[in-house]
Design a protein around this motif. Structure first.
Motif, PDB file in Angstrom:
ATOM      1  N   HIS A  49     -34.814   3.464  -1.813  1.00  0.00           N
ATOM      2  CA  HIS A  49     -35.901   4.422  -2.007  1.00  0.00           C
ATOM      3  C   HIS A  49     -35.805   5.617  -1.060  1.00  0.00           C
ATOM      4  N   GLU A  50     -35.571   5.368   0.215  1.00  0.00           N
ATOM      5  CA  GLU A  50     -35.506   6.460   1.194  1.00  0.00           C
ATOM      6  C   GLU A  50     -34.340   7.409   0.894  1.00  0.00           C
ATOM      7  N   THR A  51     -33.209   6.861   0.494  1.00  0.00           N
ATOM      8  CA  THR A  51     -32.063   7.696   0.130  1.00  0.00           C
ATOM      9  C   THR A  51     -32.399   8.574  -1.067  1.00  0.00           C
ATOM     10  N   LEU A  52     -33.057   7.989  -2.037  1.00  0.00           N
ATOM     11  CA  LEU A  52     -33.440   8.750  -3.232  1.00  0.00           C
ATOM     12  C   LEU A  52     -34.453   9.846  -2.891  1.00  0.00           C
ATOM     13  N   LEU A  53     -35.405   9.535  -2.015  1.00  0.00           N
ATOM     14  CA  LEU A  53     -36.365  10.557  -1.599  1.00  0.00           C
ATOM     15  C   LEU A  53     -35.666  11.703  -0.869  1.00  0.00           C
ATOM     16  N   SER A  54     -34.692  11.382  -0.040  1.00  0.00           N
ATOM     17  CA  SER A  54     -33.924  12.420   0.653  1.00  0.00           C
ATOM     18  C   SER A  54     -33.190  13.307  -0.345  1.00  0.00           C
ATOM     19  N   ALA A  55     -32.595  12.694  -1.359  1.00  0.00           N
ATOM     20  CA  ALA A  55     -31.886  13.459  -2.387  1.00  0.00           C
ATOM     21  C   ALA A  55     -32.840  14.372  -3.143  1.00  0.00           C
ATOM     22  N   LEU A  56     -34.011  13.861  -3.494  1.00  0.00           N
ATOM     23  CA  LEU A  56     -35.004  14.683  -4.189  1.00  0.00           C
ATOM     24  C   LEU A  56     -35.412  15.881  -3.338  1.00  0.00           C
ATOM     25  N   GLN A  57     -35.659  15.614  -2.064  1.00  0.00           N
ATOM     26  CA  GLN A  57     -36.082  16.687  -1.155  1.00  0.00           C
ATOM     27  C   GLN A  57     -34.985  17.737  -1.008  1.00  0.00           C
TER      28      GLN A  57
END
Length: 67
Positions: A49-57
């Motif tokens: 989840h955190e990796t995906l949030l970083s990618a989105l940001q």
């Protein structure tokens, strides 16, 4: 899992060609739907989840900086 932002594709030109081929003969709506499915498949593969949030940001920041 930290997001890898440095070049990390073994064959980037081949991947880009395959990505373009995926869109061949699709209309705009089909192309957008294919992109959405690809994003969801890759997000599921990553899973963190955190990796995906970083990618989105990072993706959004890059887009708003270009505007």
């Amino acid at each position: 899992m930290p997001l890898i932002t440095a070049p990390n594709l073994a064959r980037p030109d081949d991947f880009y060609e395959a990505l373009i081929d995926m869109h061949r003969d699709l209309d705009d709506a089909q192309s957008q739907a294919a992109n959405a499915r690809l994003i969801l498949l890759l997000a599921n593969h990553i899973g963190d989840h955190e990796t995906l949030l970083s990618a989105l940001q990072l993706a959004r920041e890059a887009e708003t900086a270009a505007a």
